[in-house]
Design an enzyme around this catalytic site. Structure first.
Site, PDB file in Angstrom:
ATOM      1  N   ASN A 211       0.673  -1.089  -0.149  1.00  0.00           N
ATOM      2  CA  ASN A 211       0.193  -0.071   0.152  1.00  0.00           C
ATOM      3  C   ASN A 211       1.060   1.172  -0.136  1.00  0.00           C
ATOM      4  O   ASN A 211       2.119   1.182   0.100  1.00  0.00           O
ATOM      5  CB  ASN A 211      -1.070  -0.045   1.213  1.00  0.00           C
ATOM      6  CG  ASN A 211      -0.346   0.057   2.631  1.00  0.00           C
ATOM      7  OD1 ASN A 211       0.353   0.742   2.841  1.00  0.00           O
ATOM      8  ND2 ASN A 211      -0.419  -1.208   3.228  1.00  0.00           N
ATOM      9  N   ASP A 280      -3.584  -6.308   4.925  1.00  0.00           N
ATOM     10  CA  ASP A 280      -4.451  -7.265   5.434  1.00  0.00           C
ATOM     11  C   ASP A 280      -4.660  -8.759   4.877  1.00  0.00           C
ATOM     12  O   ASP A 280      -4.863  -9.563   5.587  1.00  0.00           O
ATOM     13  CB  ASP A 280      -6.021  -6.676   5.527  1.00  0.00           C
ATOM     14  CG  ASP A 280      -6.057  -5.614   6.406  1.00  0.00           C
ATOM     15  OD1 ASP A 280      -5.618  -5.408   7.521  1.00  0.00           O
ATOM     16  OD2 ASP A 280      -6.850  -4.499   6.079  1.00  0.00           O
ATOM     17  N   LYS A 338     -12.999  -0.017  16.170  1.00  0.00           N
ATOM     18  CA  LYS A 338     -11.434  -0.671  16.373  1.00  0.00           C
ATOM     19  C   LYS A 338     -11.037  -0.635  17.797  1.00  0.00           C
ATOM     20  O   LYS A 338     -10.316  -1.321  18.447  1.00  0.00           O
ATOM     21  CB  LYS A 338     -10.591   0.094  15.338  1.00  0.00           C
ATOM     22  CG  LYS A 338     -10.496  -0.528  14.049  1.00  0.00           C
ATOM     23  CD  LYS A 338      -9.609   0.295  13.071  1.00  0.00           C
ATOM     24  CE  LYS A 338     -10.423  -0.283  11.828  1.00  0.00           C
ATOM     25  NZ  LYS A 338      -9.920   0.563  10.736  1.00  0.00           N
TER      26      LYS A 338
HETATM   27  O1  C5P Z   1      -8.330  -3.135  11.253  1.00  0.00           O
HETATM   28  P1  C5P Z   1      -7.503  -1.903  10.795  1.00  0.00           P
HETATM   29  O2  C5P Z   1      -6.420  -2.632   9.837  1.00  0.00           O
HETATM   30  O3  C5P Z   1      -8.249  -1.162  10.075  1.00  0.00           O
HETATM   31  O4  C5P Z   1      -6.694  -1.349  12.032  1.00  0.00           O
HETATM   32  C1  C5P Z   1      -5.870  -0.401  11.999  1.00  0.00           C
HETATM   33  C2  C5P Z   1      -5.046  -0.343  13.210  1.00  0.00           C
HETATM   34  O5  C5P Z   1      -4.440  -1.734  13.642  1.00  0.00           O
HETATM   35  C3  C5P Z   1      -3.504   0.166  12.871  1.00  0.00           C
HETATM   36  O6  C5P Z   1      -3.257   0.883  14.056  1.00  0.00           O
HETATM   37  C4  C5P Z   1      -2.859  -0.631  12.476  1.00  0.00           C
HETATM   38  O7  C5P Z   1      -1.397  -0.535  12.701  1.00  0.00           O
HETATM   39  C5  C5P Z   1      -3.204  -2.050  13.179  1.00  0.00           C
HETATM   40  N1  C5P Z   1      -3.009  -3.399  12.710  1.00  0.00           N
HETATM   41  C6  C5P Z   1      -2.110  -4.192  12.745  1.00  0.00           C
HETATM   42  N2  C5P Z   1      -2.104  -5.289  12.184  1.00  0.00           N
HETATM   43  C7  C5P Z   1      -3.049  -5.666  11.292  1.00  0.00           C
HETATM   44  C8  C5P Z   1      -4.047  -4.623  10.787  1.00  0.00           C
HETATM   45  C9  C5P Z   1      -3.844  -3.374  11.606  1.00  0.00           C
HETATM   46  O8  C5P Z   1      -1.681  -4.140  13.905  1.00  0.00           O
HETATM   47  N3  C5P Z   1      -3.095  -6.658  10.298  1.00  0.00           N
END
Ligand code: C5P
Length: 403
Positions: A211, A280, A338
């Site tokens: 990304n 993700d 979140k």
């Molecule tokens: O669920 P989402 O990815 O939108 O959440 C964002 C937060 O979670 C950010 O602080 C990101 O650094 C963390 N995150 C993580 N591991 C992932 C996805 C997101 O630590 N696989």
């Protein structure tokens, strides 16, 4: 640097008619109990004599690169290291321009380049000079690098013009200096883990899914926290940024590598700021050899990567956890979701549809979301945002300690 030693403000004075006001700045700072060491440009000495500052502060005043009152070390470096805050008041358009470009051709600009202390600039100049595009561009560049600008006031200027350009009031300048002095070492002893940047999930040895995250916010937070006394571990995905000063940096590529490195550091951490834009999804299968055009599959099968912050939240203990939420719709409800799901203390939410901000940019506009509150911040450079997030981290840690 010992936390209990008397704080030192290095005051830079440059050559303009407002230079005499620096004597009042000096007195006010001395009255509040800090040590003040004055550095003057040669032009400033045409307006006020170094003896005035020497008499007020009881310290030697340096005006030239070739003065060395201690005769023991590299003086500009020792002065730069001693400074808890470096304030330049008044700061001329010329010195702003030099600072913006890293010119170090006298004692004042050399100390400014060498110091790691917060740089507070209080400009004073003719209003046309202030509004000139060159000055505005220099100010923007300095702000982006973390300098704190105490904006001049509008009013009647010595030259007869009326407009913005008068040195800000004494109280405005000293209030900013005191705010910076309070931040000095407020994260002392805190073990902070920061994740930053994107992750790259390989498809084959040359292709990947990733990304547009630049890593700038996380790097700025890591550097600011280290400056304020934290022991920082930065786990970073691929970025073009240099290692921030004073941090342990672990460079990784994939979400799984970030997961392993971050969970290892998590055991010792008091607080976590997760700025990483972790990819993700990853391809379920990684080809050992570069896929040829003729072998390229019509579709890729994906699997989820580990949610690092969610895993941290599930074993939170007394830690402070701060997450980020970059959303294109339902910003605040998504951020709250979140916050709850991942057991966070604070979510920094930004709307990624805002043109020119956030991903890949040096500025951002965010809202700080807690379980009880939403604070909308104005557009600001990521460096300034880093200061705000470190303030909140320090406040949350204090709150936890009281519980
Ligand atoms: O669920 P989402 O990815 O939108 O959440 C964002 C937060 O979670 C950010 O602080 C990101 O650094 C963390 N995150 C993580 N591991 C992932 C996805 C997101 O630590 N696989």
């Amino acid at each position: 640097m010992a936390a209990d030693r008397q704080k030192i403000v290095v005051l830079g004075v440059t050559g303009c008619i407002a230079a005499y006001k620096a004597c009042e700045v000096t007195r006010s700072l001395l009255r509040s109990g800090v040590r003040v060491k004055v550095v003057m440009t040669e032009a400033a000495t045409r307006f006020v004599g170094p003896l005035s500052f020497r008499t007020l502060t009881g310290e030697p005043v340096v005006t030239s690169l070739w003065d060395d009152p201690t005769a023991s070390r590299v003086f500009h470096v020792s002065l730069a290291e001693e400074a808890d805050v470096f304030v330049i008041a008044p700061c001329t358009a010329n010195v702003l321009a030099k600072l913006a470009h890293g010119v170090a051709d006298d004692m004042l600009t050399t100390v400014a380049l060498a110091t790691e202390a917060p740089l507070v600039l209080a400009p004073a100049m003719n209003t046309h000079m202030w509004w000139d595009e060159a000055t505005q561009a220099n100010l923007a560049a300095l702000r982006e690098r973390g300098a704190i600008i105490v904006e001049p006031d509008a009013g009647e200027l010595v030259c007869g013009d009326v407009g913005k350009g008068r040195l800000a009031g004494l109280e405005a300048i000293t209030a900013v200096v005191h705010a910076e002095l309070e931040r000095v070492q407020d994260l002392e002893g805190v073990r902070l883990l920061v994740t930053a940047g994107p992750t790259y999930e390989p498809i084959d040895p040359v292709r990947f899914i990733g990304n547009r995250s630049s890593g700038r916010t996380g790097y700025a937070i890591a550097e600011e926290a280290a400056r304020r006394g934290a022991e920082v571990t930065l786990v970073s995905g691929p970025t073009e940024l240099p290692d921030p000063f004073g941090c342990t940096v672990l460079r990784v590529q994939t979400a799984e590598e970030m997961h392993v490195a971050a969970m290892k550091a998590y055991g010792e951490a008091d607080a976590v700021v997760a700025t990483a834009a972790v990819t993700d999804l990853r391809p379920a299968e990684v080809s050992e050899h570069k896929l040829k055009k003729s072998d390229t599959p019509g579709a890729l099968a994906f699997e989820r990567t580990p949610d690092i912050l969610a895993e941290m939240g599930a074993q939170k203990g007394k830690r402070v956890l701060i997450g980020f939420a970059a959303e294109s719709q339902d910003l605040i409800p998504e951020a709250r979701g979140k916050l709850e799901r991942k057991h966070l203390d604070l979510v920094v939410a930004n709307d990624i549809t805002e043109p020119g901000l956030g991903f890949g940019s040096v500025r951002n506009r965010v809202s700080l979301v807690t379980s009880s509150d939403v604070e909308e911040l104005p557009v600001m450079p990521k460096r300034e945002l880093a200061r705000v997030i470190c303030d909140r981290t320090a406040a949350l840690l204090r709150q936890k300690r009281r519980q």
